[in-house]
Design a protein around this motif. Structure first.
Motif, PDB file in Angstrom:
ATOM      1  N   ASN A  51      43.830  36.161  30.767  1.00 42.66           N
ATOM      2  CA  ASN A  51      44.054  37.171  29.747  1.00 42.66           C
ATOM      3  C   ASN A  51      45.266  36.540  28.951  1.00 42.66           C
ATOM      4  N   VAL A  52      46.329  36.516  29.695  1.00 48.03           N
ATOM      5  CA  VAL A  52      47.554  35.758  29.161  1.00 48.03           C
ATOM      6  C   VAL A  52      47.772  34.583  29.391  1.00 48.03           C
ATOM      7  N   PHE A  53      47.726  34.119  30.731  1.00 46.81           N
ATOM      8  CA  PHE A  53      47.884  32.855  31.184  1.00 46.81           C
ATOM      9  C   PHE A  53      46.438  32.108  31.514  1.00 46.81           C
ATOM     10  N   GLU A  54      46.643  30.896  31.314  1.00 47.08           N
ATOM     11  CA  GLU A  54      45.396  30.185  31.607  1.00 47.08           C
ATOM     12  C   GLU A  54      46.047  28.850  32.590  1.00 47.08           C
ATOM     13  N   GLY A  55      44.920  28.318  33.740  1.00 49.24           N
ATOM     14  CA  GLY A  55      45.500  27.186  34.391  1.00 49.24           C
ATOM     15  C   GLY A  55      44.549  25.946  34.161  1.00 49.24           C
ATOM     16  N   LEU A  56      45.183  24.900  34.608  1.00 48.72           N
ATOM     17  CA  LEU A  56      44.069  23.701  34.278  1.00 48.72           C
ATOM     18  C   LEU A  56      42.783  24.041  34.646  1.00 48.72           C
ATOM     19  N   THR A  57      42.424  24.797  35.670  1.00 51.90           N
ATOM     20  CA  THR A  57      41.122  25.156  35.979  1.00 51.90           C
ATOM     21  C   THR A  57      41.171  26.709  36.070  1.00 51.90           C
ATOM     22  N   ARG A  58      39.845  27.202  36.183  1.00 49.58           N
ATOM     23  CA  ARG A  58      39.662  28.691  36.285  1.00 49.58           C
ATOM     24  C   ARG A  58      38.681  29.124  37.024  1.00 49.58           C
ATOM     25  N   VAL A  59      38.420  30.401  37.967  1.00 52.12           N
ATOM     26  CA  VAL A  59      37.693  30.837  38.422  1.00 52.12           C
ATOM     27  C   VAL A  59      36.691  31.595  37.661  1.00 52.12           C
ATOM     28  N   GLY A  60      35.376  31.483  37.727  1.00 54.01           N
ATOM     29  CA  GLY A  60      34.168  32.184  36.984  1.00 54.01           C
ATOM     30  C   GLY A  60      34.092  33.236  37.946  1.00 54.01           C
ATOM     31  N   PRO A  61      33.209  34.190  36.958  1.00 51.77           N
ATOM     32  CA  PRO A  61      32.647  35.533  37.760  1.00 51.77           C
ATOM     33  C   PRO A  61      31.836  35.283  39.026  1.00 51.77           C
ATOM     34  N   ASP A  62      31.340  34.170  39.099  1.00 47.59           N
ATOM     35  CA  ASP A  62      30.546  33.869  40.429  1.00 47.59           C
ATOM     36  C   ASP A  62      31.312  33.108  41.391  1.00 47.59           C
ATOM     37  N   GLY A  63      32.459  33.210  41.186  1.00 47.11           N
ATOM     38  CA  GLY A  63      33.384  32.144  42.224  1.00 47.11           C
ATOM     39  C   GLY A  63      33.635  30.804  41.956  1.00 47.11           C
TER      40      GLY A  63
END
Length: 489
Positions: free
Chosen positions: A53-65
């Motif tokens: 929401n506020v912060f992001e990384g280089l990668t991210r986790v999706g709802p399916d993991g």
């Protein structure tokens, strides 16, 4: 004339209010975050508000993991997993208008792995040998050994990107690159976010989001019924789910989490430094009774620190099955006076309710407990950081976190050399089949050593207004990701 005009104005005001409500949301949370810096604390409640929401990384986790791109739109793997070259999204700004580029990645990762780092998951960054800004949109990360899990590590809330100019104040004034910016924190009540106009990616459907803190299960139910809360992704009153499910205004969302709920034991302090004592405690615990009594049937029994939905899971529950006679025999073998153990309980429902049941089960085999109910900040300071406890009930919601058992400074103090070596081997292994076998060995080892009492996998029981779409069914990490949430007609 006056009466008609007044009625018209009121009707317009109500219509306008209803329209505005359709692009805002109020989300219920059990715990208030102790701070809003995910790179400087261990509280899951922090990620629940700010991750994606506020912060992001280089990668991210999706709802399916699954792990996908975020601020890094793609990456190349070189030297058999020892070098990662990240290609960054362009045109990205922080919420204060500062440009995001490769220098911010270098700062973030160097800060996280620094000797004086306060990052709760500093181990994620220990394998980094160097971070180099090749150009403003390219970063080369060189590791000291191949690591096939590195993109996953970069998806954690602890690895989100921050700006050096605002890093010191993130705890109270979080400034990230995400689709929502921080507006206000009403201590003890709520946190308000609003959509960031300058967001570089797909704009969210919501223009604002309020996270309200409601720890009491009865109050949570009342807030849902009154419409004071639109959604409660981790609903703390499972006893009322049947009633809510029968109400057409709501939908009940039941999924899985990464939350291994355990009765953690301080492995270095007598009498818990004795494996027979830990084994006696484990056999005194009736998991299903805790699931039924504390969670109203929601939860999956576990026998090691691993999620049952993971393909590498092995069922070890029988190894520590409920067997009070075996427990009493072990206590007799140990001899001496029956111990009285300090049981520290943080605020979540599973801990408070579950702790009372556990205390009764231990009492039945001759082990007394002294219960201390702690607020979240106190638990973090005394138990998690200070290690000043005998027993505690907690759900570890970080994904694939069995490696915590290799940390010599971790609060339950295990770090068996053989286990540390196993985790080192896992880190260096790229082949999926070999990684799977090592993860199974790790599960078996901590079960054999009765490090903790493994209770159940926390279910995700959520409730929402029936018109809301886009909330995650499962919890592959600790977030309340609002990026795809929207109201329907």
């Amino acid at each position: 004339m006056y009466k008609t005009l007044t009625s018209t104005v009121c009707a317009l005001a109500l219509t306008t209010g209803a329209a505005l409500a359709q692009d805002s949301i109020t989300v219920g949370m059990v715990l208030e975050p102790p701070n809003l810096d995910p790179t400087g604390g261990a509280a899951a409640a922090t990620d629940e508000v700010v991750y994606a929401n506020v912060f992001e990384g280089l990668t991210r986790v999706g709802p399916d993991g699954s792990i996908g791109p975020a601020l890094a739109t793609s990456w190349d793997v070189e030297e058999d997993g020892k070098v990662y070259v990240f290609h960054l999204a362009e045109g990205v700004t922080f919420h204060d208008g500062a440009e995001f580029n490769a220098d911010d990645v270098v700062f973030t990762l160097d800060r996280a792995r620094a000797e004086d780092s306060t990052n709760a998951q500093k181990v994620l960054f220990e394998g980094i040998e160097s971070v180099e800004a090749v150009d403003p949109a390219t970063v080369r990360v060189t590791l000291d050994a191949p690591d096939g899990n590195f993109p996953f590590k970069m998806s954690w809330g602890d690895a989100v990107m921050v700006d050096e100019a605002s890093a010191a104040d993130l705890a109270t004034n979080p400034i990230g690159t995400g689709p929502f910016k921080f507006d206000e924190w009403r201590q003890g009540d709520s946190i308000v976010l609003s959509a960031y106009d300058g967001y570089w990616g797909e704009k969210p459907a919501l223009t604002s989001a309020t996270f309200r803190f409601i720890s009491d299960p009865t109050a949570a139910f009342s807030a849902m019924m009154a419409g004071d809360v639109d959604a409660f992704p981790n609903y703390p009153a499972p006893e009322t789910l049947t009633q809510l499910e029968a109400d057409p205004r709501f939908k009940v969302i039941v999924g899985t989490t990464e939350g291994e709920t355990i009765l953690a034991m301080n492995n270095t302090e007598p009498p818990l430094d004795n494996i027979k004592m830990r084994q006696a405690i484990a056999h005194a615990i009736n998991r299903q009774e805790i699931i039924d009594g504390a969670m109203f049937g929601y939860g999956t029994p576990i026998g090691s620190h691993f999620a049952p939905h993971n393909p590498d899971y092995i069922d070890l529950t029988e190894q520590s099955a409920y067997d009070p006679e075996a427990s009493q025999a072990l206590l007799a073998e140990i001899g001496g006076d029956a111990p009285t153990l300090r049981l520290a309980l943080p605020p979540p429902t599973y801990a408070r309710r579950g702790g009372e049941i556990i205390a009764a089960q231990l009492r039945a085999v001759g082990i007394e407990t002294e219960i201390t109910n702690m607020e979240w900040a106190q638990w973090l300071e005394t138990v998690f950081k200070g290690g000043d406890f005998d027993l505690t009930v907690i759900s570890h919601t970080e994904p694939l976190d069995i490696d915590i058992y290799a940390r010599d400074d971790y609060y339950f103090h295990y770090a068996k050399p053989d286990f540390v070596a196993l985790m080192d081997q896992l880190t260096e292994t790229i082949d999926p089949a070999q990684r799977s076998e090592l993860l199974k060995q790790a599960q078996q080892m901590i079960a054999d050593d009765f490090v903790n009492v493994f209770l159940f996998q926390l279910a995700k029981t959520g409730v929402a207004n029936a018109k809301i779409e886009g909330l995650w069914e499962n919890s592959p990490n600790q977030s309340n990701d609002l990026t795809k949430v929207r109201w329907t007609e």
